[in-house]
Design a protein around this motif. Structure first.
Motif, short mmCIF file in Angstrom:
data_model
loop_
_atom_site.label_atom_id
_atom_site.label_comp_id
_atom_site.label_asym_id
_atom_site.label_seq_id
_atom_site.Cartn_x
_atom_site.Cartn_y
_atom_site.Cartn_z
N ALA A 75 43.01 -44.31 2.77
CA ALA A 75 42.92 -43.83 1.39
C ALA A 75 42.52 -42.36 1.38
CB ALA A 75 41.90 -44.67 0.63
N PRO A 76 42.94 -41.62 0.40
CA PRO A 76 43.80 -42.08 -0.69
C PRO A 76 45.26 -42.11 -0.27
CG PRO A 76 43.27 -39.77 -1.02
CD PRO A 76 42.55 -40.22 0.24
N ALA A 77 45.92 -43.14 -0.69
CA ALA A 77 47.35 -43.31 -0.46
C ALA A 77 47.88 -44.24 -1.55
CB ALA A 77 47.61 -43.90 0.92
N ARG A 78 49.18 -44.20 -1.73
CA ARG A 78 49.80 -45.06 -2.73
C ARG A 78 49.89 -46.49 -2.20
NH1 ARG A 78 54.95 -41.66 -4.47
NH2 ARG A 78 55.77 -43.75 -4.19
N HIS A 79 49.91 -47.42 -3.12
CA HIS A 79 49.94 -48.85 -2.79
C HIS A 79 51.02 -49.16 -1.75
CE1 HIS A 79 49.45 -53.20 -3.89
NE2 HIS A 79 50.66 -53.22 -3.38
N MET A 80 52.24 -48.75 -2.03
CA MET A 80 53.34 -49.12 -1.13
C MET A 80 53.26 -48.39 0.21
SD MET A 80 54.70 -51.65 -2.50
CE MET A 80 55.98 -51.89 -1.27
N GLU A 81 52.64 -47.24 0.26
CA GLU A 81 52.42 -46.56 1.54
C GLU A 81 51.46 -47.37 2.40
OE1 GLU A 81 52.96 -41.92 0.07
OE2 GLU A 81 50.96 -42.82 0.06
N LEU A 82 50.45 -47.94 1.78
CA LEU A 82 49.49 -48.77 2.51
C LEU A 82 50.14 -50.07 2.97
CD1 LEU A 82 46.46 -48.10 0.16
CD2 LEU A 82 46.75 -47.24 2.50
N VAL A 83 50.97 -50.66 2.13
CA VAL A 83 51.70 -51.87 2.51
C VAL A 83 52.60 -51.56 3.71
CG1 VAL A 83 53.49 -53.51 1.77
CG2 VAL A 83 51.61 -52.95 0.23
N ALA A 84 53.32 -50.46 3.64
CA ALA A 84 54.21 -50.06 4.74
C ALA A 84 53.44 -49.86 6.04
CB ALA A 84 54.99 -48.81 4.37
N HIS A 103 51.74 -60.71 2.78
CA HIS A 103 50.37 -60.60 3.29
C HIS A 103 49.85 -59.18 3.16
CE1 HIS A 103 50.75 -64.44 5.95
NE2 HIS A 103 50.58 -64.71 4.68
N ALA A 104 50.66 -58.20 3.52
CA ALA A 104 50.24 -56.80 3.41
C ALA A 104 49.96 -56.44 1.95
CB ALA A 104 51.32 -55.88 3.99
N ASN A 105 50.84 -56.86 1.07
CA ASN A 105 50.67 -56.57 -0.35
C ASN A 105 49.40 -57.21 -0.89
OD1 ASN A 105 51.88 -55.40 -2.82
ND2 ASN A 105 51.90 -57.54 -3.48
N ALA A 106 49.08 -58.42 -0.47
CA ALA A 106 47.87 -59.10 -0.93
C ALA A 106 46.62 -58.34 -0.51
CB ALA A 106 47.83 -60.54 -0.40
N ILE A 107 46.58 -57.90 0.73
CA ILE A 107 45.41 -57.16 1.22
C ILE A 107 45.26 -55.84 0.47
CG2 ILE A 107 44.49 -55.87 3.20
CD1 ILE A 107 45.56 -58.17 4.95
N VAL A 108 46.35 -55.12 0.32
CA VAL A 108 46.28 -53.83 -0.37
C VAL A 108 45.88 -54.02 -1.83
CG1 VAL A 108 47.62 -51.83 -1.14
CG2 VAL A 108 47.87 -52.68 1.21
N ALA A 109 46.48 -54.99 -2.51
CA ALA A 109 46.17 -55.22 -3.92
C ALA A 109 44.70 -55.56 -4.11
CB ALA A 109 47.05 -56.34 -4.47
N GLN A 110 44.18 -56.45 -3.28
CA GLN A 110 42.77 -56.84 -3.40
C GLN A 110 41.85 -55.66 -3.08
OE1 GLN A 110 41.64 -59.77 -4.52
NE2 GLN A 110 39.51 -59.17 -4.30
N THR A 111 42.17 -54.92 -2.04
CA THR A 111 41.33 -53.78 -1.64
C THR A 111 41.29 -52.72 -2.72
OG1 THR A 111 41.88 -54.22 0.67
CG2 THR A 111 40.95 -52.06 0.17
N LEU A 112 42.44 -52.37 -3.26
CA LEU A 112 42.48 -51.36 -4.31
C LEU A 112 41.78 -51.84 -5.59
CD1 LEU A 112 46.08 -49.90 -3.84
CD2 LEU A 112 43.90 -49.00 -2.98
N ALA A 113 41.91 -53.12 -5.89
CA ALA A 113 41.22 -53.68 -7.07
C ALA A 113 39.70 -53.58 -6.88
CB ALA A 113 41.64 -55.11 -7.30
N GLU A 114 39.22 -53.87 -5.67
CA GLU A 114 37.80 -53.78 -5.40
C GLU A 114 37.32 -52.32 -5.51
OE1 GLU A 114 37.01 -55.57 -1.60
OE2 GLU A 114 37.65 -57.54 -2.29
N GLU A 115 38.13 -51.41 -5.07
CA GLU A 115 37.77 -49.98 -5.14
C GLU A 115 37.64 -49.52 -6.60
OE1 GLU A 115 36.96 -47.90 -2.45
OE2 GLU A 115 36.96 -49.86 -1.49
N LYS A 116 38.42 -50.13 -7.47
CA LYS A 116 38.38 -49.78 -8.90
C LYS A 116 37.30 -50.56 -9.64
CE LYS A 116 43.23 -48.53 -9.41
NZ LYS A 116 44.51 -48.87 -10.04
N GLY A 117 36.63 -51.44 -8.91
CA GLY A 117 35.56 -52.22 -9.52
C GLY A 117 36.02 -53.51 -10.14
#
Length: 71
Positions: free
Chosen positions: A35-44, A56-70
């Motif tokens: 980070a910082p990076a875009r969602h799909m860059e992290l998935v890739a 699986h990659a999308n799930a990890i990134v989505a959850q991680t970014l959601a946690e970062e946003k609180g």
């Protein structure tokens, strides 16, 4: 009766840990290190550098970014 079934991205976590042999905390640390990076860059990154499937990659990134946003 309550519905205790895990929903959303976290529902993938047991399968991810079993298939790839690392904890979700480890995967999230890798995502946060990029980070910082875009969602799909992290998935890739998870897909290309670690051989993870898209869902699986999308799930990890989505959850991680959601946690970062609180969330």
């Amino acid at each position: 009766m309550t519905d205790d079934k895990i929903k959303g991205p976290a529902s993938y976590f047991p399968a991810i840990e079993k298939k790839y042999g690392r904890s979700i905390a480890d995967w999230q640390a890798l995502v946060r290190a990029r980070a910082p990076a875009r969602h799909m860059e992290l998935v890739a990154m998870l897909k290309t550098e670690h051989g993870m499937g898209h869902g699986h990659a999308n799930a990890i990134v989505a959850q991680t970014l959601a946690e970062e946003k609180g969330g």
